[in-house]
Design an enzyme around this catalytic site. Structure first.
Site, short mmCIF file in Angstrom:
data_model
loop_
_atom_site.label_atom_id
_atom_site.label_comp_id
_atom_site.label_asym_id
_atom_site.label_seq_id
_atom_site.Cartn_x
_atom_site.Cartn_y
_atom_site.Cartn_z
N ARG A 98 36.63 37.63 38.08
CA ARG A 98 36.21 37.49 36.81
C ARG A 98 36.95 36.31 35.77
NH1 ARG A 98 34.31 41.62 36.49
NH2 ARG A 98 35.57 41.83 39.03
N THR A 99 38.47 35.89 35.79
CA THR A 99 39.60 35.83 35.33
C THR A 99 38.88 34.12 35.30
OG1 THR A 99 40.99 37.67 35.03
CG2 THR A 99 41.87 35.24 34.21
N LYS B 272 50.16 24.19 54.22
CA LYS B 272 51.18 23.23 55.30
C LYS B 272 52.54 23.30 54.49
CE LYS B 272 47.29 19.88 55.08
NZ LYS B 272 46.70 18.27 54.75
N ARG C 254 47.35 31.66 38.41
CA ARG C 254 46.85 32.96 39.32
C ARG C 254 48.14 32.68 40.40
NH1 ARG C 254 43.31 37.87 38.98
NH2 ARG C 254 43.60 37.56 36.88
N HIS D 221 50.50 39.51 31.86
CA HIS D 221 48.83 38.65 31.61
C HIS D 221 48.17 38.67 30.55
CE1 HIS D 221 45.00 38.19 32.85
NE2 HIS D 221 44.43 38.66 33.99
N1 ASP Z 1 41.95 42.26 36.57
C1 ASP Z 1 43.46 42.20 36.74
C2 ASP Z 1 44.14 41.46 36.37
O1 ASP Z 1 43.96 40.58 37.27
C3 ASP Z 1 43.42 44.07 36.59
C4 ASP Z 1 43.37 44.31 38.10
O2 ASP Z 1 43.21 43.52 38.92
O3 ASP Z 1 43.32 45.70 38.17
O4 ASP Z 1 45.92 42.21 36.87
#
Ligand code: ASP
Length: 313
Positions: free
Chosen positions: A62-63, A91, A112, A140
């Site tokens: 989703r992100t 690598k 991320r 986040h």
């Molecule tokens: N999507 C959110 C995060 O990346 C919440 C989760 O993963 O629980 O932190």
């Protein structure tokens, strides 16, 4: 990290600590205008000619999708790097080197990473802005902004709120950023409903208390649920703990439809998603549930606003 101080241009967004209430208003104003525009079918060109690398070392749909949609809705392009197993990282390439490479291709990097502090570290070596899309158990920030945007939209205010944050508050990064963000506003009462083995980190508790937040630590949702304006459910972060701890806390706090029905009429149920089994599916049809109906879309509007403010003059 550099404070925003009213000027987002070319700055990395690593932590909620960089923002004050005026900066947040600015993001929300821009997000509002994108929301209205998209609802009318406006096609935006604000990021035409710009490229974002979405560099994701942890699983995300989703992100990742949200940053991609936000960039493309503004006419920008995206370099999607999701399967690090196919990249030079296997690598043995360092994060610094990977950042330098993708900074050469693109105008910003949404990162991320499983390690706390990775975005800050990346921002120190990157010639282009880094946007923290989740750094391990750290923060986040874009999720917190979309959460607050949703609270403001649904309840009409960012002050005078009672909010319960439920679940794994030690390893869940969304609640870290959200508590710090809410602490910028007046008259906030936070109820932490969490296992003894997974409490809100003490440095965050100290900071938000100093800013005037009232904190109550409770062991069950039941006695407080009818007083909350916001119920913020979270999953147990299985991948960040050993199996024994996970098994001992995974079923401690579960929200079901009957419980949700006891909430105030004007209140909301939020979840950063993914939902595992801390919330049963009969909650979804409750009119207070906003995770699918509002949070997800708002995430795109807020990320559009941030990208515009960071990348376009
Ligand atoms: N999507 C959110 C995060 O990346 C919440 C989760 O993963 O629980 O932190």
């Amino acid at each position: 990290m550099k404070k925003i101080n009213g000027n987002f241009y070319q700055k990395s967004i690593v932590s909620i600590d960089q923002f004050d209430a005026h900066d947040i208003e600015k993001v929300f104003d821009v997000a509002d205008s994108y929301k209205k525009g998209l609802e009318k079918g406006t096609v935006f060109h604000d990021l035409e000619g710009k490229l974002l690398t979405a560099l994701f070392y942890e699983p995300s749909s989703r992100t990742f999708g949200s940053f991609t949609a936000a960039t493309q809705r503004l006419g920008g392009g995206i370099i999607p790097i999701q399967g690090v197993q196919f990249s030079s990282v296997v690598k043995g390439e360092t994060l610094e080197d990977t950042i330098r490479v993708f900074a050469s291709y693109s105008d910003a990097i949404a990162l991320r990473h499983p390690e706390e502090g990775a975005s800050k570290h990346a921002a120190e070596v990157s010639p282009v802005p880094i946007i923290n899309a989740g750094d391990g158990v750290g923060e986040h920030p874009t999720q917190a902004l979309l959460d607050l945007y949703t609270i403001k939209e649904r309840l009409g205010r960012t002050e005078h709120l009672s909010i319960a944050m439920v679940g794994d508050l030690k390893y869940g990064r969304t609640v870290h950023s959200l508590s710090k963000l809410l602490s910028l506003y007046k008259n906030i009462v936070m109820y932490f409903v969490c296992p003894k083995t997974s409490q809100m980190p003490q440095d965050i508790v100290n900071l938000i208390k100093k800013r005037g937040v009232k904190i109550e630590i409770v062991s069950s949702i039941q006695p407080i649920i009818d007083k909350m304006d916001v119920l913020y459910m979270t999953r147990v972060q299985k991948e960040r703990m050993d199996k024994k701890l996970y098994e001992s806390i995974k079923d401690l706090f579960i929200l079901n439809g009957r419980m949700a029905g006891r909430m105030k009429k004007k209140s909301i149920i939020m979840h950063p998603l993914p939902r595992i089994h801390e919330m049963t599916t009969d909650v979804d049809s409750n009119p207070r549930a906003v995770y699918f109906t509002h949070e997800v879309k708002n995430g795109m509007y807020v990320r559009m606003a941030l990208l515009k403010l960071v990348l376009a003059k």
